[in-house]
Design an enzyme around this catalytic site. Sequence first.
Site, PDB file in Angstrom:
ATOM      1  N   ALA A 183      -5.580  25.216  15.015  1.00 23.98           N
ATOM      2  CA  ALA A 183      -5.023  24.797  16.309  1.00 23.98           C
ATOM      3  C   ALA A 183      -3.552  24.429  16.105  1.00 23.98           C
ATOM      4  O   ALA A 183      -3.171  23.914  15.046  1.00 23.98           O
ATOM      5  CB  ALA A 183      -5.807  23.610  16.839  1.00 23.98           C
ATOM      6  N   ASP A 208      -6.941  29.394  28.390  1.00 25.85           N
ATOM      7  CA  ASP A 208      -5.898  28.534  28.952  1.00 25.85           C
ATOM      8  C   ASP A 208      -5.335  27.569  27.904  1.00 25.85           C
ATOM      9  O   ASP A 208      -4.152  27.235  27.939  1.00 25.85           O
ATOM     10  CB  ASP A 208      -6.464  27.735  30.130  1.00 25.85           C
ATOM     11  CG  ASP A 208      -6.871  28.656  31.275  1.00 25.85           C
ATOM     12  OD1 ASP A 208      -6.268  29.736  31.409  1.00 25.85           O
ATOM     13  OD2 ASP A 208      -7.795  28.302  32.022  1.00 25.85           O
ATOM     14  N   GLY A 209      -6.177  27.134  26.971  1.00 24.44           N
ATOM     15  CA  GLY A 209      -5.734  26.220  25.926  1.00 24.44           C
ATOM     16  C   GLY A 209      -4.741  26.901  24.991  1.00 24.44           C
ATOM     17  O   GLY A 209      -3.720  26.323  24.601  1.00 24.44           O
ATOM     18  N   THR A 252     -12.107  29.808  30.490  1.00 20.63           N
ATOM     19  CA  THR A 252     -11.846  29.684  31.927  1.00 20.63           C
ATOM     20  C   THR A 252     -10.877  30.779  32.397  1.00 20.63           C
ATOM     21  O   THR A 252     -11.083  31.391  33.440  1.00 20.63           O
ATOM     22  CB  THR A 252     -11.269  28.285  32.257  1.00 20.63           C
ATOM     23  OG1 THR A 252     -12.053  27.301  31.609  1.00 20.63           O
ATOM     24  CG2 THR A 252     -11.292  28.039  33.751  1.00 20.63           C
TER      25      THR A 252
HETATM   26  C1  LIG Z   1     -22.056  23.627  41.913  1.00 24.82           C
HETATM   27  C2  LIG Z   1     -21.028  24.526  41.387  1.00 24.82           C
HETATM   28  C3  LIG Z   1     -19.678  23.920  41.436  1.00 24.82           C
HETATM   29  C4  LIG Z   1     -18.617  24.777  40.830  1.00 24.82           C
HETATM   30  C5  LIG Z   1     -17.292  24.116  40.984  1.00 24.82           C
HETATM   31  C6  LIG Z   1     -16.328  24.856  40.192  1.00 24.82           C
HETATM   32  C7  LIG Z   1     -14.928  24.374  40.368  1.00 24.82           C
HETATM   33  C8  LIG Z   1     -14.151  24.978  39.265  1.00 24.82           C
HETATM   34  C9  LIG Z   1     -12.691  24.693  39.333  1.00 24.82           C
HETATM   35  C10 LIG Z   1     -12.185  25.018  37.986  1.00 24.82           C
HETATM   36  C11 LIG Z   1     -10.729  24.832  37.850  1.00 24.82           C
HETATM   37  C12 LIG Z   1     -10.383  25.253  36.467  1.00 24.82           C
HETATM   38  C13 LIG Z   1      -8.987  24.959  36.136  1.00 24.82           C
HETATM   39  C14 LIG Z   1      -8.716  25.389  34.733  1.00 24.82           C
HETATM   40  C15 LIG Z   1      -8.825  24.589  33.723  1.00 24.82           C
HETATM   41  C16 LIG Z   1      -8.547  25.063  32.325  1.00 24.82           C
HETATM   42  O1  LIG Z   1      -7.206  24.777  32.020  1.00 24.82           O
HETATM   43  C17 LIG Z   1      -9.448  24.326  31.371  1.00 24.82           C
HETATM   44  C18 LIG Z   1      -9.302  24.890  29.958  1.00 24.82           C
HETATM   45  O2  LIG Z   1      -9.684  26.231  29.949  1.00 24.82           O
HETATM   46  P1  LIG Z   1     -10.035  27.006  28.579  1.00 24.82           P
HETATM   47  O3  LIG Z   1     -11.297  26.404  28.020  1.00 24.82           O
HETATM   48  O4  LIG Z   1     -10.204  28.448  28.958  1.00 24.82           O
HETATM   49  O5  LIG Z   1      -8.905  26.821  27.616  1.00 24.82           O
HETATM   50  N1  LIG Z   1     -10.815  24.493  31.798  1.00 24.82           N
HETATM   51  C19 LIG Z   1     -11.541  23.469  32.175  1.00 24.82           C
HETATM   52  O6  LIG Z   1     -11.163  22.325  32.116  1.00 24.82           O
HETATM   53  C20 LIG Z   1     -12.917  23.815  32.657  1.00 24.82           C
HETATM   54  C21 LIG Z   1     -13.210  23.190  33.940  1.00 24.82           C
HETATM   55  C22 LIG Z   1     -14.467  23.824  34.443  1.00 24.82           C
HETATM   56  C23 LIG Z   1     -15.278  22.877  35.126  1.00 24.82           C
HETATM   57  C24 LIG Z   1     -16.548  23.519  35.555  1.00 24.82           C
HETATM   58  C25 LIG Z   1     -17.346  22.552  36.283  1.00 24.82           C
HETATM   59  C26 LIG Z   1     -18.671  23.083  36.622  1.00 24.82           C
HETATM   60  C27 LIG Z   1     -19.354  22.090  37.463  1.00 24.82           C
HETATM   61  C28 LIG Z   1     -20.792  22.353  37.599  1.00 24.82           C
HETATM   62  C29 LIG Z   1     -21.399  21.232  38.416  1.00 24.82           C
HETATM   63  C30 LIG Z   1     -22.811  21.475  38.555  1.00 24.82           C
HETATM   64  C31 LIG Z   1     -23.466  20.560  39.528  1.00 24.82           C
HETATM   65  C32 LIG Z   1     -24.853  21.042  39.730  1.00 24.82           C
HETATM   66  C33 LIG Z   1     -25.678  20.115  40.516  1.00 24.82           C
HETATM   67  C34 LIG Z   1     -27.045  20.601  40.758  1.00 24.82           C
HETATM   68  N1  LIG Z   2      -7.304  29.528  14.575  1.00 27.02           N
HETATM   69  C1  LIG Z   2      -7.676  28.500  15.331  1.00 27.02           C
HETATM   70  N2  LIG Z   2      -8.657  27.648  14.928  1.00 27.02           N
HETATM   71  C2  LIG Z   2      -9.078  26.640  15.699  1.00 27.02           C
HETATM   72  N3  LIG Z   2      -8.558  26.359  16.917  1.00 27.02           N
HETATM   73  C3  LIG Z   2      -7.580  27.161  17.376  1.00 27.02           C
HETATM   74  C4  LIG Z   2      -7.098  28.262  16.607  1.00 27.02           C
HETATM   75  N4  LIG Z   2      -6.129  28.889  17.330  1.00 27.02           N
HETATM   76  C5  LIG Z   2      -5.999  28.184  18.479  1.00 27.02           C
HETATM   77  N5  LIG Z   2      -6.865  27.160  18.522  1.00 27.02           N
HETATM   78  C6  LIG Z   2      -7.099  26.170  19.599  1.00 27.02           C
HETATM   79  O1  LIG Z   2      -8.290  26.512  20.289  1.00 27.02           O
HETATM   80  C7  LIG Z   2      -8.276  25.884  21.551  1.00 27.02           C
HETATM   81  C8  LIG Z   2      -9.047  26.685  22.571  1.00 27.02           C
HETATM   82  O2  LIG Z   2      -8.506  27.933  22.676  1.00 27.02           O
HETATM   83  P1  LIG Z   2      -8.638  28.895  23.916  1.00 27.02           P
HETATM   84  O3  LIG Z   2      -8.106  30.221  23.453  1.00 27.02           O
HETATM   85  O4  LIG Z   2      -8.000  28.316  25.099  1.00 27.02           O
HETATM   86  O5  LIG Z   2     -10.211  29.059  24.121  1.00 27.02           O
HETATM   87  P2  LIG Z   2     -11.196  28.402  25.183  1.00 27.02           P
HETATM   88  O6  LIG Z   2     -10.813  28.982  26.488  1.00 27.02           O
HETATM   89  O7  LIG Z   2     -12.544  28.853  24.739  1.00 27.02           O
HETATM   90  O8  LIG Z   2     -11.009  26.932  25.156  1.00 27.02           O
HETATM   91  C9  LIG Z   2      -6.826  25.738  21.926  1.00 27.02           C
HETATM   92  O9  LIG Z   2      -6.571  24.416  22.247  1.00 27.02           O
HETATM   93  C10 LIG Z   2      -6.054  26.156  20.680  1.00 27.02           C
HETATM   94  O10 LIG Z   2      -5.075  25.183  20.367  1.00 27.02           O
END
Ligand SMILES: CCCCCCCCCCCCC/C=C/[C@@H](O)[C@H](COP(=O)(O)O)NC(=O)CCCCCCCCCCCCCCC
Ligand SMILES: Nc1ncnc2c1ncn2[C@@H]1O[C@H](COP(=O)(O)OP(=O)(O)O)[C@@H](O)[C@H]1O
Length: 557
Positions: A183, A208-209, A252
Site C-alpha cells: 500500500a 477507488d482506493g 466499488t
Molecule cells: C438496501 C440496499 C441499499 C443500497 C444502498 C447503496 C448506496 C451505495 C452508495 C455507494 C456510494 C459509494 C461511494 C464510493 C466509495 C468508495 O470510495 C469506497 C472505496 O471503494 P473501493 O473499495 O473500490 O476502493 N467504497 C465504499 O466506501 C463502499 C461503500 C459501499 C457501501 C455499501 C452499503 C451497502 C448497504 C447495504 C445495506 C443493507 C441493508 C439491508 C437491510 C435488510
Molecule cells: N501491492 C499492494 N498490497 C497491498 N495493498 C495495496 C497494494 N497496492 C495498493 N494497495 C492498497 O489497496 C487498497 C485497496 O485498493 P483498491 O484497488 O482500491 O481495491 P478495493 O476497491 O478492493 O478496495 C488501497 O488503499 C491501496 O492503497
Amino acid sequence: MEKQPRLLASQLLLKNCVFEVSLNRVFLTWKEVSTKKKRVSGSIHHPFKVDPGHSVRVSEVLAVGELDLDSGMKEDGRWQKMPQKPTEAYPHAFTVSYVERARHHRWRCCDVTFHCQEWALCQQWVQTIREQLAALTGRPKHLLVYINPYGGKQQGKRIYQQKVAPLFARASISTDVIVTEHANHARDHLRTEAELKQYDGVVCVGGDGMFSEIVHGLVSRTQTDNGIDQISPEEKLVACTLRIGIIPAGSTDCICYATIGINDPVTSALHIIVGDTQPMDVCSVHHNNAFLRYSLSLLGYGFYGDVLADSERKRWMGPARYDFSGFKTFMTHNYYEGTVSFQPATDTLGTPRDKSPCRAGCLVCLHNKRLCPEHSPAKCMADPDSSDSECEGGWRVIRGKFLAINAASMSCACPRSPMGLSPAAHLADGTADLILVRKCSRFNFLRHLLRHTSKDDQFDMTFVEVHRVKRFRFLPRHCQNDSELDLRENGKRLFSQICRDHPACGCSPAFSSWNCDGEVLPHAAIEVRVHCQLIRLFARGIEDPPVFEEVPTPCGI
Ligand SMILES: CCCCCCCCCCCCC/C=C/[C@@H](O)[C@H](COP(=O)(O)O)NC(=O)CCCCCCCCCCCCCCC
Ligand SMILES: Nc1ncnc2c1ncn2[C@@H]1O[C@H](COP(=O)(O)OP(=O)(O)O)[C@@H](O)[C@H]1O
Ligand SMILES: [Ca+2]
C-alpha cells in the site's frame, strides 16, 4: 453539419461488396454502392435493402494498418482472422480499428478491413489516416501504469494484460508498468521518484482506493514542484497537468462509473487511447489546520464510516464485504451527535435537487469553473423553519443527531447505486453535496437506502436534507467541550447508553469515523474544502445515449 473538404474517396471492397469510402477531417465514412453490376461474385446482395452507410469520427479511430493478405498478419505483427478471401481484383488491404458504442455506455474496439485494387492506393489510405491521427492533439503516447494486484477480486494484473495492453499496443502507446508491492507504493513513487516529464498520463489499475493513492501522489508532487504548501487549508492548490486513466479492478469503482458511465476495462482503455479529458473536483480534508487527506468520491461519517471500518477486517471477502458490513451496520443502527457547519454554494449554477445530471460537456461545470477560485464570502441562508439551524459568520450551522453525514463532490454512481449518492452532483463545478440523514427509525432508513437503487428521490424524506457547499466542518459532540482524548473516555459511558428518549427509534449513540474514499480517517472533527478541477481524467463524462443513430451523409461528396 459544416461541410469538410474531402481528403480521400475511393471505391473499395468490404465483405465482397463495393463501398464508396471517403475521409475528411472529421469523419471516415463508407456506404455500399448499390448498383447490381458493382457486386462481386459470391456476395449476397438484397436489392431492396438500402445501406444507410457507416460513419466513424476520425477522433474515435484508434489505429490503421496494412494487412498482409497472404499471411493474415497486420503490420504490428498481430494475426487477424481473414475478413474475406482475397479476390484477384482487390489484392491489397488495410484495417481500421475504431470505437463502437454498445449499450450502457460500453465502448468496443471494432475492426473494418477495406480491400484495394492497387498497392499505392492502399498506402495512400493508410498514410492519410495516420496523418489525421497524428494531427489529433491530446492523445497519449507514453503512459505510466500502476497495477494494484490485490484490488477487488485480485484480477488487476490479468485485466491489464489480457484486455488493456493489447489495445495500447494497437494504438502504438508505449508504457512503463509498475505492479505495486505494498500500500502507498504508487503514491510514494509518484510523489518523489517518478520522472513525470516523459509521460503523457498515469494509468491506475485498481479501485477507488488505488485511484486515491495516485491522486495523492500526483497532487503532492504538483504542489512541491510549484512551491505550494499543501498542508495549509487556505492555500490555493495548483492543478495537475498529467491526466489519470482508471482501469476498473476494484470493489466499488465509483470514480470510473461516474466519469464514464460503466466500470468496464476496455471502455476505459479506449477513452485513454482517444485522449479524452474530464476535469474533477478534489476535496481537501484537514483536522485542526493539519492536512489529513484528499477525497474524490465519498466522505461519510456514521453509516458509511461504520460500514468501512467493519469491512476492512473482511477484505478476504472481496467486494461482497461492503454488503455484509452494510447489513451489519444497518442492523446496529447507531446515531451520532454533532455540529455541521457549511458555506453554501450560493453563487453557482445548479442545486442538489436538479433533475438534470452532470453529463459529457456539462454546461453547469463550465459555468461554475469561471467562478473558481474566487472565495467571495458566502451569504448565509438560515432556514427559518429549522430551530437547530443558525448563522455564524457566513457559515450555516446545524446541530443534531445523525445516522449519516455524507459529502459527495460528484454523484458517486456505482453498480450498487446507478444514480449515485447524490445524482445531481457535478464532477467539476467546485462544489460538493452535503447530505444529512437525521436519526430516524430503521424502517425509514431502509426506505432511504433503497431509493439509492432506483430512480426514486432519496432526499424527499423529512429526515434527510441536502446542501450544495464549498466548505464544511464537522464537530462531533464529544469534541465540543473537551479535547477528543478526554471525551473518548467519556464516550465509553455514552457508547453503551441506550437511546431512552426515543424508545421507538431503537438506535444507540456512539462514535463513528469518516470513510474517505474507502480509507478510515484518524479524526472525527474535520474541515473540508472543495478545490475546483484540481485533477483531470482520461474520460469525457457520461454521454447521453443517442436519440437516433447519427449517419451523416458522406461529407464533401
Ligand atoms: C438496501 C440496499 C441499499 C443500497 C444502498 C447503496 C448506496 C451505495 C452508495 C455507494 C456510494 C459509494 C461511494 C464510493 C466509495 C468508495 O470510495 C469506497 C472505496 O471503494 P473501493 O473499495 O473500490 O476502493 N467504497 C465504499 O466506501 C463502499 C461503500 C459501499 C457501501 C455499501 C452499503 C451497502 C448497504 C447495504 C445495506 C443493507 C441493508 C439491508 C437491510 C435488510
Ligand atoms: N501491492 C499492494 N498490497 C497491498 N495493498 C495495496 C497494494 N497496492 C495498493 N494497495 C492498497 O489497496 C487498497 C485497496 O485498493 P483498491 O484497488 O482500491 O481495491 P478495493 O476497491 O478492493 O478496495 C488501497 O488503499 C491501496 O492503497
Ligand atoms: Ca463537484
